[in-house]
Design a protein around this motif. Sequence first.
Motif, PDB file in Angstrom:
ATOM      1  N   MET A   1       0.824  -1.191   0.000  1.00 43.65           N
ATOM      2  CA  MET A   1       0.000   0.000   0.000  1.00 43.65           C
ATOM      3  C   MET A   1       0.868   1.254   0.000  1.00 43.65           C
ATOM      4  SD  MET A   1      -3.381  -0.909   2.275  1.00 43.65           S
ATOM      5  CE  MET A   1      -2.617  -1.842   3.569  1.00 43.65           C
ATOM      6  N   LYS A   2       2.001   1.216   0.689  1.00 47.21           N
ATOM      7  CA  LYS A   2       2.885   2.370   0.670  1.00 47.21           C
ATOM      8  C   LYS A   2       3.373   2.662  -0.746  1.00 47.21           C
ATOM      9  CE  LYS A   2       4.961   2.123   5.266  1.00 47.21           C
ATOM     10  NZ  LYS A   2       6.246   2.016   5.987  1.00 47.21           N
ATOM     11  N   ARG A   3       3.641   1.643  -1.490  1.00 42.80           N
ATOM     12  CA  ARG A   3       4.198   1.810  -2.831  1.00 42.80           C
ATOM     13  C   ARG A   3       3.119   2.149  -3.858  1.00 42.80           C
ATOM     14  NH1 ARG A   3       6.224  -3.152  -3.570  1.00 42.80           N
ATOM     15  NH2 ARG A   3       4.332  -3.779  -4.622  1.00 42.80           N
ATOM     16  N   ASP A   4       1.981   1.448  -3.812  1.00 39.70           N
ATOM     17  CA  ASP A   4       0.996   1.540  -4.890  1.00 39.70           C
ATOM     18  C   ASP A   4      -0.357   2.106  -4.472  1.00 39.70           C
ATOM     19  OD1 ASP A   4       2.875   0.338  -6.611  1.00 39.70           O
ATOM     20  OD2 ASP A   4       2.245  -1.664  -5.962  1.00 39.70           O
ATOM     21  N   ALA A   9      -4.418  -2.524  -3.313  1.00 40.82           N
ATOM     22  CA  ALA A   9      -4.256  -3.582  -2.303  1.00 40.82           C
ATOM     23  C   ALA A   9      -5.356  -4.625  -2.428  1.00 40.82           C
ATOM     24  CB  ALA A   9      -4.232  -2.982  -0.905  1.00 40.82           C
ATOM     25  N   THR A  10      -5.249  -5.463  -3.448  1.00 40.94           N
ATOM     26  CA  THR A  10      -6.174  -6.582  -3.558  1.00 40.94           C
ATOM     27  C   THR A  10      -5.659  -7.703  -2.673  1.00 40.94           C
ATOM     28  OG1 THR A  10      -4.953  -7.574  -5.404  1.00 40.94           O
ATOM     29  CG2 THR A  10      -6.688  -5.957  -5.966  1.00 40.94           C
ATOM     30  N   CYS A  15      -1.208 -11.027  -0.720  1.00 43.79           N
ATOM     31  CA  CYS A  15      -0.650 -12.371  -0.497  1.00 43.79           C
ATOM     32  C   CYS A  15       0.639 -12.579  -1.297  1.00 43.79           C
ATOM     33  CB  CYS A  15      -1.682 -13.437  -0.847  1.00 43.79           C
ATOM     34  SG  CYS A  15      -3.068 -13.436   0.314  1.00 43.79           S
ATOM     35  N   GLU A  16       0.661 -12.095  -2.544  1.00 45.52           N
ATOM     36  CA  GLU A  16       1.889 -12.193  -3.346  1.00 45.52           C
ATOM     37  C   GLU A  16       3.039 -11.458  -2.653  1.00 45.52           C
ATOM     38  OE1 GLU A  16       0.979 -10.695  -7.239  1.00 45.52           O
ATOM     39  OE2 GLU A  16      -0.287 -12.424  -7.735  1.00 45.52           O
ATOM     40  N   GLU A  17       2.751 -10.270  -2.187  1.00 43.36           N
ATOM     41  CA  GLU A  17       3.779  -9.455  -1.511  1.00 43.36           C
ATOM     42  C   GLU A  17       4.276 -10.143  -0.239  1.00 43.36           C
ATOM     43  OE1 GLU A  17       5.974  -5.811  -1.567  1.00 43.36           O
ATOM     44  OE2 GLU A  17       4.443  -6.377  -3.006  1.00 43.36           O
TER      45      GLU A  17
END
Length: 178
Positions: A1-4, A9-10, A15-17
Amino acid sequence: MKRDGVRAATTRRICEEAGVAQGAFHYCFRSKQELFVLLMERDAEAPVQDVRDEITPSMSPRECIALLMDRYWQQVEKDPGEQLVLAELSVLALRDSALSDYSSIEHRVYLAATLQHLRHAAERTGMTYSIPIEELAEVTTSAMLGVSSVWLATRDSVAARRNLDILAEMVAAYAITP
């Protein structure tokens, strides 16, 4: 969320992150909104840097208030990405019924922290306030959140600190020294 940003934030991207299966997310959280609430609660409950021991009886009201605002501001500038995510979540909470209670809870927590600091400054220095302390805390909290919001848009730290200095002067004007 900080980046995008919050919109990106799906649950899949979260989960991927995190490097976990999507099932793990749903094991821990009923929904993405539940995760958002936990993030906002964590922020609201984060202690403002403790300055109680730094406030001395010999300090002027202006010095006390400026110290409190400086410590608050250090936390804002420390992690702009986190501040932006929290601002996004606050706005989202105004529109999303699953988050609707958060906005008022967040405000009450920030207001309580400001009230606590103003009371402590008064106790340590012997000052009182010429208006009810609850009203002073309300306007102080609102103004500080406004400075934070403008700073997120401009990243002008010089202007933000100048605004906080003016605010400290205004708040201190309501102080009555013994």
